[in-house]
Design a protein around this motif. Structure first.
Motif, short mmCIF file in Angstrom:
data_model
loop_
_atom_site.label_atom_id
_atom_site.label_comp_id
_atom_site.label_asym_id
_atom_site.label_seq_id
_atom_site.Cartn_x
_atom_site.Cartn_y
_atom_site.Cartn_z
N UNK A 326 -8.50 -2.82 -11.41
CA UNK A 326 -7.12 -2.82 -11.87
C UNK A 326 -6.17 -2.48 -10.73
N UNK A 327 -5.03 -3.16 -10.70
CA UNK A 327 -3.98 -2.86 -9.73
C UNK A 327 -2.72 -2.38 -10.45
N UNK A 328 -2.04 -1.35 -9.92
CA UNK A 328 -0.77 -0.92 -10.52
C UNK A 328 0.36 -1.85 -10.09
N UNK A 329 0.90 -2.59 -11.02
CA UNK A 329 1.90 -3.61 -10.73
C UNK A 329 3.27 -2.93 -10.66
N UNK A 330 3.82 -2.87 -9.45
CA UNK A 330 5.04 -2.08 -9.22
C UNK A 330 4.71 -0.68 -8.76
N UNK A 331 3.45 -0.27 -8.93
CA UNK A 331 3.00 1.03 -8.46
C UNK A 331 2.62 0.99 -6.99
N UNK A 332 2.26 2.13 -6.46
CA UNK A 332 2.03 2.26 -5.03
C UNK A 332 0.60 1.93 -4.64
N UNK A 333 0.46 1.17 -3.57
CA UNK A 333 -0.84 0.81 -3.00
C UNK A 333 -0.83 1.18 -1.53
N UNK A 334 -1.95 1.73 -1.06
CA UNK A 334 -2.09 2.05 0.36
C UNK A 334 -3.18 1.16 0.95
N UNK A 335 -2.81 0.37 1.94
CA UNK A 335 -3.75 -0.53 2.62
C UNK A 335 -3.92 -0.02 4.05
N UNK A 336 -5.09 0.53 4.33
CA UNK A 336 -5.38 1.14 5.63
C UNK A 336 -6.30 0.19 6.40
N UNK A 337 -5.70 -0.64 7.26
CA UNK A 337 -6.49 -1.61 8.00
C UNK A 337 -7.25 -0.98 9.16
N UNK A 338 -6.84 0.22 9.58
CA UNK A 338 -7.56 0.90 10.66
C UNK A 338 -8.93 1.36 10.16
N UNK A 339 -8.95 2.00 9.00
CA UNK A 339 -10.21 2.48 8.42
C UNK A 339 -10.79 1.53 7.38
N UNK A 340 -10.08 0.42 7.11
CA UNK A 340 -10.49 -0.59 6.14
C UNK A 340 -10.75 0.04 4.76
N UNK A 341 -9.71 0.65 4.27
CA UNK A 341 -9.74 1.29 2.96
C UNK A 341 -8.50 0.88 2.16
N UNK A 342 -8.66 0.77 0.85
CA UNK A 342 -7.54 0.45 -0.05
C UNK A 342 -7.54 1.46 -1.17
N UNK A 343 -6.37 2.08 -1.38
CA UNK A 343 -6.22 3.05 -2.46
C UNK A 343 -5.03 2.62 -3.32
N UNK A 344 -5.12 2.91 -4.60
CA UNK A 344 -4.05 2.59 -5.53
C UNK A 344 -3.65 3.87 -6.26
N UNK A 345 -2.37 3.98 -6.57
CA UNK A 345 -1.90 5.13 -7.34
C UNK A 345 -1.69 4.68 -8.78
N UNK A 346 -2.61 5.13 -9.63
CA UNK A 346 -2.56 4.74 -11.05
C UNK A 346 -1.55 5.58 -11.82
#
Length: 346
Positions: A326-346
């Motif tokens: 699930x992705x928060x639509x309009x919510x905050x997403x963090x895309x860390x290309x240095x460490x290749x990690x993706x976090x979402x704020x639900x």
């Protein structure tokens, strides 16, 4: 435009609306639908509340809109879940009462044709949730996939950061709802190769917008997407449907978005794993690989031309493949290309 705000979350034991704002497929596949409802109760501890058009095929758009508005307006309902997607929700949106939706924000869960409502809520300043389906994910043959269920549970009940991880397996070959053995049979799964990254090794933290690429194209044609400035700096998420658009069409849709000036504003792009198999078009393994590779190349070509500085991540499980995150639509997403990690704020 200000970043949308998060509505309050449901708790186990709460009443949640189950609606069909697109196709009323529970009317055709009641056994699959009932299985999804049981799991909503048993696995998630929520009490589903149906509306008049939930099990009606071909309900008038105004009637479906009335059910949506009633679900948002009811103070005893704490979330709204779509049964499935479809292809005509674009006709439902004009019948909505935006004053009611703004005054009674609630988490809405849906994807595919529900991109229409996700985009509309974004414009109203309400965070919603791209993903989840009573029929597809909760009604999955055998059992819900643990990755899908964990993501849905986290998005429903938690409000903090949640890290997405690439699952070890996936499939785009679901069982046939018409098969009497469907309910007890899990789909065949395949080993997953993980995400593919390109672009600068930087970190982006921003609101997310996007959805099903074909529906986004319709929304742009219908004038339902705001000015480019409303999306500047956002993370774009895109995925394609079981209709399996050709790579030339995927490129042209993105090229149109680029010519409008929309693509250049996105700081990162999350690309869903391509669904390359459908019951009417069961491609062989080599054909599936070729289709997915051609789609990635089409996306890469358009982004190289119109958003060369964006971080791009391919083959996320965020759309029509199984499992689904699930992705928060309009919510905050963090895309860390240095460490290749993706976090979402639900």
């Amino acid at each position: 435009m200000p970043q949308p705000s998060y509505p309050a979350k449901p708790r186990p034991g709460d009443r949640v609306a189950v609606v069909s704002p697109s196709a009323g497929l529970p009317a055709i596949f009641p056994e699959v639908y009932e299985l999804g409802l049981r799991r909503l109760r048993d696995e998630l501890g929520l009490e589903p509340v149906e509306y008049p058009t939930t099990r009606v095929l071909g309900a008038h758009p105004a009637d479906r809109a009335r059910d949506l508005v009633a679900a948002f307006a009811d103070p005893s309902i704490t979330a709204v879940l779509a049964t499935v997607g479809g292809d005509d929700q674009i006709t439902v949106i004009p019948h909505l009462d935006d004053a009611v939706l703004r005054a009674n924000p609630k988490p809405f869960f849906g994807y595919s044709d529900n991109t229409n409502l996700l985009n509309h809520l974004f414009g109203l300043g309400v965070v919603s949730y791209h993903g989840g389906s009573v029929l597809v994910h909760l009604g999955r043959g055998g059992a819900p996939h643990p990755v899908s269920l964990d993501s849905l549970r986290a998005a429903l009940f938690t409000s903090g950061w949640h890290e997405l991880t690439a699952p070890a397996e996936w499939t785009d070959e679901p069982g046939d709802w018409r098969d009497p053995a469907y309910l007890g049979t899990e789909p065949t799964m395949f080993p997953a190769e993980g995400w593919r990254w390109s672009g600068p090794a930087t970190v982006v933290e921003a609101p997310l917008w996007g959805g099903n690429l074909e529906i986004l194209h319709w929304l742009l044609a219908a004038g339902r997407v705001g000015p480019n400035a409303d999306y500047a700096g956002c993370v774009l998420a895109i995925e394609t449907s079981e209709e399996m658009p050709p790579d030339t069409e995927v490129y042209r849709i993105l090229r149109n978005m680029g010519e409008r000036g929309l693509l250049a504003g996105f700081s990162a792009v999350l690309v869903g794993r391509a669904k390359a198999w459908n019951h009417p078009r069961p491609l062989a393994a080599a054909e599936k690989r070729a289709y997915a590779e051609a789609q990635r190349a089409a996306v890469a070509r358009a982004l190289h031309e119109y958003a060369p500085d964006a971080i791009v991540v391919y083959d996320l499980d965020i759309g029509h493949t199984d499992p689904q995150q699930i992705l928060p639509y309009g919510g905050t997403v963090r895309v860390d290309a240095a460490d290749r990690r993706i976090s979402v704020r639900y």
